[in-house]
Design a protein around this motif. Structure first.
Motif, PDB file in Angstrom:
ATOM      1  N   ALA A 187       0.813  -1.213   0.000  1.00  0.00           N
ATOM      2  CA  ALA A 187       0.000   0.000   0.000  1.00  0.00           C
ATOM      3  C   ALA A 187       0.853   1.273   0.000  1.00  0.00           C
ATOM      4  O   ALA A 187       0.308   2.379  -0.032  1.00  0.00           O
ATOM      5  CB  ALA A 187      -0.923   0.011   1.222  1.00  0.00           C
ATOM      6  N   ILE A 188       2.170   1.133   0.042  1.00  0.00           N
ATOM      7  CA  ILE A 188       3.071   2.288   0.103  1.00  0.00           C
ATOM      8  C   ILE A 188       3.739   2.539  -1.247  1.00  0.00           C
ATOM      9  O   ILE A 188       3.682   3.638  -1.800  1.00  0.00           O
ATOM     10  CB  ILE A 188       4.151   2.088   1.185  1.00  0.00           C
ATOM     11  CG1 ILE A 188       3.501   1.839   2.550  1.00  0.00           C
ATOM     12  CG2 ILE A 188       5.090   3.290   1.233  1.00  0.00           C
ATOM     13  CD1 ILE A 188       2.666   2.981   3.072  1.00  0.00           C
ATOM     14  N   MET A 189       4.406   1.521  -1.767  1.00  0.00           N
ATOM     15  CA  MET A 189       5.107   1.629  -3.048  1.00  0.00           C
ATOM     16  C   MET A 189       4.369   0.770  -4.070  1.00  0.00           C
ATOM     17  O   MET A 189       4.391  -0.461  -3.982  1.00  0.00           O
ATOM     18  CB  MET A 189       6.551   1.160  -2.918  1.00  0.00           C
ATOM     19  CG  MET A 189       7.384   1.330  -4.182  1.00  0.00           C
ATOM     20  SD  MET A 189       7.758   3.036  -4.613  1.00  0.00           S
ATOM     21  CE  MET A 189       9.003   3.430  -3.374  1.00  0.00           C
ATOM     22  N   PRO A 190       3.689   1.384  -5.033  1.00  0.00           N
ATOM     23  CA  PRO A 190       2.868   0.608  -5.972  1.00  0.00           C
ATOM     24  C   PRO A 190       3.682  -0.446  -6.726  1.00  0.00           C
ATOM     25  O   PRO A 190       4.757  -0.149  -7.261  1.00  0.00           O
ATOM     26  CB  PRO A 190       2.329   1.671  -6.932  1.00  0.00           C
ATOM     27  CG  PRO A 190       2.410   2.954  -6.176  1.00  0.00           C
ATOM     28  CD  PRO A 190       3.608   2.834  -5.292  1.00  0.00           C
ATOM     29  N   ILE A 191       3.176  -1.659  -6.764  1.00  0.00           N
ATOM     30  CA  ILE A 191       3.862  -2.752  -7.450  1.00  0.00           C
ATOM     31  C   ILE A 191       3.954  -2.500  -8.953  1.00  0.00           C
ATOM     32  O   ILE A 191       4.817  -3.078  -9.635  1.00  0.00           O
ATOM     33  CB  ILE A 191       3.163  -4.096  -7.152  1.00  0.00           C
ATOM     34  CG1 ILE A 191       4.049  -5.280  -7.608  1.00  0.00           C
ATOM     35  CG2 ILE A 191       1.793  -4.148  -7.814  1.00  0.00           C
ATOM     36  CD1 ILE A 191       3.486  -6.631  -7.207  1.00  0.00           C
ATOM     37  N   GLU A 192       3.115  -1.621  -9.479  1.00  0.00           N
ATOM     38  CA  GLU A 192       3.125  -1.350 -10.913  1.00  0.00           C
ATOM     39  C   GLU A 192       4.477  -0.832 -11.395  1.00  0.00           C
ATOM     40  O   GLU A 192       4.851  -1.044 -12.558  1.00  0.00           O
ATOM     41  CB  GLU A 192       2.030  -0.339 -11.275  1.00  0.00           C
ATOM     42  CG  GLU A 192       0.623  -0.910 -11.218  1.00  0.00           C
ATOM     43  CD  GLU A 192       0.014  -0.869  -9.827  1.00  0.00           C
ATOM     44  OE1 GLU A 192      -1.189  -1.191  -9.705  1.00  0.00           O
ATOM     45  OE2 GLU A 192       0.733  -0.507  -8.852  1.00  0.00           O
ATOM     46  N   GLY A 193       5.236  -0.149 -10.510  1.00  0.00           N
ATOM     47  CA  GLY A 193       6.564   0.319 -10.899  1.00  0.00           C
ATOM     48  C   GLY A 193       7.518  -0.829 -11.160  1.00  0.00           C
ATOM     49  O   GLY A 193       8.328  -0.782 -12.103  1.00  0.00           O
TER      50      GLY A 193
END
Length: 237
Positions: A187-193
């Protein structure tokens, strides 16, 4: 771990287990608001596997102009990417100051540190490998997702241009092995990156291992550490 100071850098290091000693040096970059000492346990585990380990203090953390409150929203917006880009810029001078051969360096980063490690890797094709844990290798996309999540507007042109100058998906990829690790419930660093960087690498090169951990939020689990150690040991064979 032992602390060292070679101006302007402060860093911690730990020597490897002599029975398994390797010439490889794992440089670990911590996350936003974290500290170098917070990675003592991981550093000791890697040293036990025979790796030399270096954990730098990162600008605006620890003893390097530490910010008063890393998690105040304006502070994050003003300093998050600035910290990443400054640390990427420092890498060449940092390893030269320490007398480390880039060919022996394995870059490891968590969260913000994963962005840092990824950004360095994109500029340094001679390093041995990259491990990005819960970070991103797609900077412009990640900033866009941050802004959507926070209800902010489009990326200002000046910031977008700077991010593009550092963005790993805008860099010629090298051939060294890559391990990407991310929790699917982060919920902090989007996995999409991570997903976008994985896509980019697989379109342009080989040696990419992308591992997604079901039900894991923004954390490093024992499964991740186990997979990391097995991956690193595979590099040293």
């Amino acid at each position: 771990m032992r602390k060292h100071t070679i101006n302007p850098y402060n860093y911690y290091s730990i020597q490897p287990n002599k029975q398994n000693e390797s010439a490889k040096v794992s440089i670990i970059y911590h996350g936003w608001g974290g500290s170098a000492l917070g990675y003592r346990d991981l550093a000791e585990e890697l040293a036990g596997e025979g790796f030399n380990v270096v954990v730098p203090e990162i600008i605006y953390h620890d003893t390097r102009q530490k910010l008063a409150d890393h998690f105040e929203s304006k502070t994050v917006q003003d300093y998050f990417w600035e910290t990443i880009m400054t640390t990427i810029d420092e890498f060449h001078d940092f390893v030269n100051t320490l007398g480390i051969d880039k060919e022996n360096v394995i870059l490891i980063g968590s969260s913000m540190g994963g962005c840092i490690a990824n950004g360095i890797f994109a500029r340094e094709p001679m390093v041995e490998g990259l491990v990005n844990m819960n970070g991103s290798g797609s900077f412009v996309l990640t900033e866009r997702l941050f802004r959507e999540r926070d209800g902010r507007g489009d990326i200002p042109d000046q910031l977008k241009k700077r991010l593009m100058d550092y963005d790993p998906v805008d860099s010629e990829p090298g051939l060294s092995p890559v391990l990407l690790m991310h929790g699917d419930s982060d919920a902090i660093m989007p996995i999409e990156g991570q997903m976008d960087y994985d896509r980019y690498l697989k379109e342009n090169r080989r040696h990419v291992d992308f591992r997604v951990y079901e039900g894991v939020n923004h954390q490093i689990t024992s499964d991740m550490i186990g997979d990391l150690i097995r991956w690193l040991n595979g590099l040293s064979k």
